[in-house]
Design an enzyme around this catalytic site. Sequence first.
Site, short mmCIF file in Angstrom:
data_model
loop_
_atom_site.label_atom_id
_atom_site.label_comp_id
_atom_site.label_asym_id
_atom_site.label_seq_id
_atom_site.Cartn_x
_atom_site.Cartn_y
_atom_site.Cartn_z
N THR A 62 0.83 -1.21 0.00
CA THR A 62 0.00 0.00 0.00
C THR A 62 0.87 1.26 0.00
OG1 THR A 62 0.00 -0.15 2.41
CG2 THR A 62 -1.95 -1.00 1.27
N LYS A 94 8.60 4.21 2.62
CA LYS A 94 9.94 4.73 2.30
C LYS A 94 10.39 5.79 3.32
CE LYS A 94 9.75 3.88 -2.69
NZ LYS A 94 8.31 3.60 -2.93
N ASP A 97 14.16 9.53 7.40
CA ASP A 97 14.57 10.62 8.31
C ASP A 97 15.42 10.06 9.47
OD1 ASP A 97 14.61 13.20 9.51
OD2 ASP A 97 12.63 13.61 8.65
O1 S5P Z 1 12.44 1.48 -7.01
C1 S5P Z 1 11.23 1.44 -6.79
C2 S5P Z 1 10.73 1.19 -5.51
C3 S5P Z 1 9.37 1.08 -5.32
S1 S5P Z 1 8.81 0.57 -3.78
N1 S5P Z 1 10.33 1.58 -7.81
C4 S5P Z 1 8.98 1.52 -7.62
O2 S5P Z 1 8.24 1.64 -8.61
N2 S5P Z 1 8.47 1.29 -6.35
C5 S5P Z 1 7.01 1.25 -6.11
O3 S5P Z 1 6.47 0.13 -6.84
C6 S5P Z 1 6.23 2.47 -6.58
O4 S5P Z 1 6.09 3.40 -5.52
C7 S5P Z 1 4.89 1.90 -6.99
O5 S5P Z 1 4.04 1.81 -5.86
C8 S5P Z 1 5.21 0.48 -7.44
C9 S5P Z 1 5.35 0.31 -8.95
O6 S5P Z 1 4.13 0.56 -9.59
P1 S5P Z 1 3.89 0.25 -11.15
O7 S5P Z 1 2.50 0.76 -11.38
O8 S5P Z 1 4.93 1.00 -11.93
O9 S5P Z 1 3.99 -1.26 -11.29
#
Ligand code: S5P
Length: 262
Positions: A62, A94, A97
């Site tokens: 989420t 994420k 801080d």
């Molecule tokens: O490096 C990252 C790390 C994360 S947690 N790249 C990302 O895209 N994410 C998360 O993964 C991003 O915040 C989103 O919630 C999900 C990718 O979503 P999509 O729609 O591109 O598959």
Amino acid sequence: MKQRRLSYTSRSTHCQNLIAKKLLALMDSKQSNLALSADVTSAAELLALANQVGPEICLLKTHIDIVDDFTPAFTIELKKLANQHQFLLFEDRKFADIGNTVKHQYQGGVYRIADWADIINAHSLPGNGIIQGLAEVGMPKNRALLLLAEMSSANNLLTTEYTQKTLQLAEAFPEFVIGFIAQHRLSTDPQWIYMTPGIQLAAGGDTLGQQYTTPKQAISENGSDIIIVGRGIVNATDPLAAAKKYRTAGWEAYEETLCGVN
Ligand code: S5P
């Protein structure tokens, strides 16, 4: 090159953290290494998606702060669905801080993340204090932490040295840190769980720097454990059918890399 691996279940014996053990066992019993990134902005839509796709996933990720109509009752409902369909909850907060600030962000405020999220993640950028702060809140509740070691976005600033130092930080907290958000496996140590976002069935990207790789590339070639899929499922005309496709692709990639001895 394909990376050979032990089964998720046999890896769980190497983990100190109970959530890591539970997740790895769940993945094998449910035959799913798929995490749904439920990036929708209404509580009803998120709950409906969790209910529909729940049987296909090991983990639901989420971004609680994008839910427009958040109420504490929403996370209670989400937990019920997690129990009913047997998946864990990962809040992609994420944290980034100092230890004292992240403690408050994790346990308090509107979202009270520590009360419902089995897993959270944090940037390693601030150093070991961020892990200590989160651990003070999360360890008594048997929670778990992932560190962001690599990102999927184009031109990100996470250098190879940063990634290696993130691994070293994790090694100092094996009771609380269970693994990484990463694009590749970083170590031969079987205790670490790797989760890879930026996944679609065809490689490509979006207009804001997201870069996609395929389930097979992530699991079989890059040695990751869990594929995190957002828009590939959420924006599909039939999210359940899409989830089944990603689940099968992720699971087949895992099975083809299993060592003979589990
Ligand atoms: O490096 C990252 C790390 C994360 S947690 N790249 C990302 O895209 N994410 C998360 O993964 C991003 O915040 C989103 O919630 C999900 C990718 O979503 P999509 O729609 O591109 O598959």
